[in-house]
Motif scaffolding. Sequence first.
Motif, PDB file in Angstrom:
ATOM      1  N   ILE A   1      21.300  88.716   1.957  1.00 50.72           N
ATOM      2  CA  ILE A   1      21.861  88.497   0.626  1.00 50.72           C
ATOM      3  C   ILE A   1      23.346  88.824   0.660  1.00 50.72           C
ATOM      4  O   ILE A   1      23.746  89.927   1.006  1.00 50.72           O
ATOM      5  N   GLY A   2      24.151  87.851   0.319  1.00 46.73           N
ATOM      6  CA  GLY A   2      25.599  88.015   0.390  1.00 46.73           C
ATOM      7  C   GLY A   2      26.153  88.907  -0.709  1.00 46.73           C
ATOM      8  O   GLY A   2      25.441  89.314  -1.643  1.00 46.73           O
ATOM      9  N   ASP A   3      27.448  89.171  -0.602  1.00 45.22           N
ATOM     10  CA  ASP A   3      28.112  90.059  -1.559  1.00 45.22           C
ATOM     11  C   ASP A   3      28.112  89.491  -2.980  1.00 45.22           C
ATOM     12  O   ASP A   3      28.217  90.240  -3.949  1.00 45.22           O
ATOM     13  N   ASP A   4      28.014  88.166  -3.097  1.00 48.11           N
ATOM     14  CA  ASP A   4      28.022  87.558  -4.435  1.00 48.11           C
ATOM     15  C   ASP A   4      26.797  87.959  -5.249  1.00 48.11           C
ATOM     16  O   ASP A   4      26.798  87.809  -6.473  1.00 48.11           O
ATOM     17  N   PHE A   5      25.773  88.454  -4.580  1.00 46.40           N
ATOM     18  CA  PHE A   5      24.539  88.817  -5.281  1.00 46.40           C
ATOM     19  C   PHE A   5      24.203  90.290  -5.049  1.00 46.40           C
ATOM     20  O   PHE A   5      23.046  90.665  -4.880  1.00 46.40           O
ATOM     21  N   ARG A   6      25.244  91.106  -5.046  1.00 42.06           N
ATOM     22  CA  ARG A   6      25.064  92.553  -4.906  1.00 42.06           C
ATOM     23  C   ARG A   6      25.783  93.262  -6.054  1.00 42.06           C
ATOM     24  O   ARG A   6      26.828  92.831  -6.519  1.00 42.06           O
ATOM     25  N   THR A   7      25.194  94.334  -6.481  1.00 40.79           N
ATOM     26  CA  THR A   7      25.775  95.169  -7.524  1.00 40.79           C
ATOM     27  C   THR A   7      25.845  96.590  -6.998  1.00 40.79           C
ATOM     28  O   THR A   7      24.822  97.169  -6.600  1.00 40.79           O
ATOM     29  N   ASP A   8      27.049  97.141  -6.975  1.00 40.55           N
ATOM     30  CA  ASP A   8      27.256  98.492  -6.418  1.00 40.55           C
ATOM     31  C   ASP A   8      26.699  98.584  -5.008  1.00 40.55           C
ATOM     32  O   ASP A   8      26.116  99.598  -4.599  1.00 40.55           O
ATOM     33  N   GLY A   9      26.874  97.509  -4.240  1.00 37.91           N
ATOM     34  CA  GLY A   9      26.443  97.514  -2.846  1.00 37.91           C
ATOM     35  C   GLY A   9      24.973  97.232  -2.634  1.00 37.91           C
ATOM     36  O   GLY A   9      24.541  97.059  -1.492  1.00 37.91           O
ATOM     37  N   GLU A  10      24.187  97.172  -3.710  1.00 34.86           N
ATOM     38  CA  GLU A  10      22.756  96.933  -3.591  1.00 34.86           C
ATOM     39  C   GLU A  10      22.439  95.497  -3.991  1.00 34.86           C
ATOM     40  O   GLU A  10      23.064  94.946  -4.896  1.00 34.86           O
ATOM     41  N   PRO A  11      21.487  94.885  -3.309  1.00 33.05           N
ATOM     42  CA  PRO A  11      21.155  93.494  -3.639  1.00 33.05           C
ATOM     43  C   PRO A  11      20.585  93.364  -5.050  1.00 33.05           C
ATOM     44  O   PRO A  11      19.736  94.151  -5.461  1.00 33.05           O
ATOM     45  N   ASP A  12      21.101  92.363  -5.777  1.00 35.91           N
ATOM     46  CA  ASP A  12      20.597  92.061  -7.111  1.00 35.91           C
ATOM     47  C   ASP A  12      19.509  90.998  -6.949  1.00 35.91           C
ATOM     48  O   ASP A  12      19.778  89.794  -6.939  1.00 35.91           O
ATOM     49  N   ILE A  13      18.289  91.444  -6.813  1.00 36.83           N
ATOM     50  CA  ILE A  13      17.187  90.541  -6.515  1.00 36.83           C
ATOM     51  C   ILE A  13      16.985  89.518  -7.629  1.00 36.83           C
ATOM     52  O   ILE A  13      16.692  88.346  -7.383  1.00 36.83           O
TER      53      ILE A  13
ATOM     54  N   GLY B   1      17.256  85.618  -7.073  1.00 33.30           N
ATOM     55  CA  GLY B   1      16.074  84.801  -7.330  1.00 33.30           C
ATOM     56  C   GLY B   1      16.407  83.596  -8.188  1.00 33.30           C
ATOM     57  O   GLY B   1      15.926  82.484  -7.944  1.00 33.30           O
ATOM     58  N   GLU B   2      17.247  83.780  -9.209  1.00 33.41           N
ATOM     59  CA  GLU B   2      17.665  82.659 -10.043  1.00 33.41           C
ATOM     60  C   GLU B   2      18.447  81.625  -9.224  1.00 33.41           C
ATOM     61  O   GLU B   2      18.277  80.418  -9.385  1.00 33.41           O
ATOM     62  N   HIS B   3      19.316  82.129  -8.352  1.00 34.06           N
ATOM     63  CA  HIS B   3      20.089  81.246  -7.485  1.00 34.06           C
ATOM     64  C   HIS B   3      19.161  80.443  -6.569  1.00 34.06           C
ATOM     65  O   HIS B   3      19.338  79.230  -6.390  1.00 34.06           O
ATOM     66  N   TYR B   4      18.187  81.098  -6.031  1.00 36.02           N
ATOM     67  CA  TYR B   4      17.237  80.418  -5.142  1.00 36.02           C
ATOM     68  C   TYR B   4      16.472  79.334  -5.901  1.00 36.02           C
ATOM     69  O   TYR B   4      16.279  78.221  -5.394  1.00 36.02           O
ATOM     70  N   GLN B   5      16.035  79.638  -7.106  1.00 35.78           N
ATOM     71  CA  GLN B   5      15.309  78.655  -7.899  1.00 35.78           C
ATOM     72  C   GLN B   5      16.192  77.444  -8.214  1.00 35.78           C
ATOM     73  O   GLN B   5      15.722  76.295  -8.215  1.00 35.78           O
ATOM     74  N   ALA B   6      17.470  77.696  -8.463  1.00 37.82           N
ATOM     75  CA  ALA B   6      18.394  76.587  -8.722  1.00 37.82           C
ATOM     76  C   ALA B   6      18.537  75.700  -7.485  1.00 37.82           C
ATOM     77  O   ALA B   6      18.600  74.467  -7.594  1.00 37.82           O
ATOM     78  N   LEU B   7      18.578  76.324  -6.303  1.00 39.27           N
ATOM     79  CA  LEU B   7      18.667  75.552  -5.066  1.00 39.27           C
ATOM     80  C   LEU B   7      17.416  74.712  -4.852  1.00 39.27           C
ATOM     81  O   LEU B   7      17.493  73.551  -4.432  1.00 39.27           O
TER      82      LEU B   7
END
Length: 259
Positions: free
Chosen positions: A58-70, A74-80
């Motif tokens: 999971i790239g930095d675009d989907f992390r909050t405070d260094g932790e993955p924003d699942i 998940g929303e990004h994956y569904q869009a893909l």
Amino acid sequence: MKRTPFWMQFLRPMVVWAPEGEGAPGAGDPPPAGDPPAAPGAGDPPADPPAAPDFSFIGDDFRTDGEPDIARFGEHYQALVADLARRDEALATVPEDGNYDFTLPEDFDLGIELPEGVEINIDLEDEAMQPIVGELGQFLKDNNMPATAGGQVMGLLQKYEAAKFAKTYAAQTAEFETLGGNEAARSARVATVQRAIDAKLPADLAAALKGMTYGAKTLRALETLLNPRSMKSAQPSQPGADMTGKFGSSRLAAINERG
């Protein structure tokens, strides 16, 4: 005394009967001395705890405070997934043979008002157009364009030709308006030249020239050629007229003086 049923006598050769008061071999025997048997797996080293999920993908675009924003990932994956489904659906409409139908859509609007009687017609059946049509179809297929793209491309070509004609027509109209202060005056000049052409040429040749009378410059050129004075035939020499030594412009001047 316990009696044995009569029918049981026939089973004696096949059955070994235990002495009365004794059970099956080993039944009732005390367990052997010593430690009780160990339970399965007892004494094995403790198993390693399950590894934590690896979210390093999971790239930095989907992390909050260094932790993955699942949730966001998940929303990004569904869009893909949805976009891929749309692409697959679109690819299913691409002609495999590259043969596109270039018929204009029923609701096609040229977007330009043309003069009455003027139509834009691109003849794709023309022999000279066939190689271009083939290349155009291959281009659309290579770019995964749906079958409906053929009509849309034809619409764009029609609009291009219409825009080009409209520009030329506007320029010629502006030029034609210099032939007179109003439509009646301009039309009179055209009609005069056309009558002169009809009088001097056969119908087929006259038609070729009359089509040129709506351009200001060509109309002026025809007026100059058809002017009675400039088109006046040379008169035969008068009896006794001396033309000796007169050639070219001087000979023409002498003829005009007599005419």
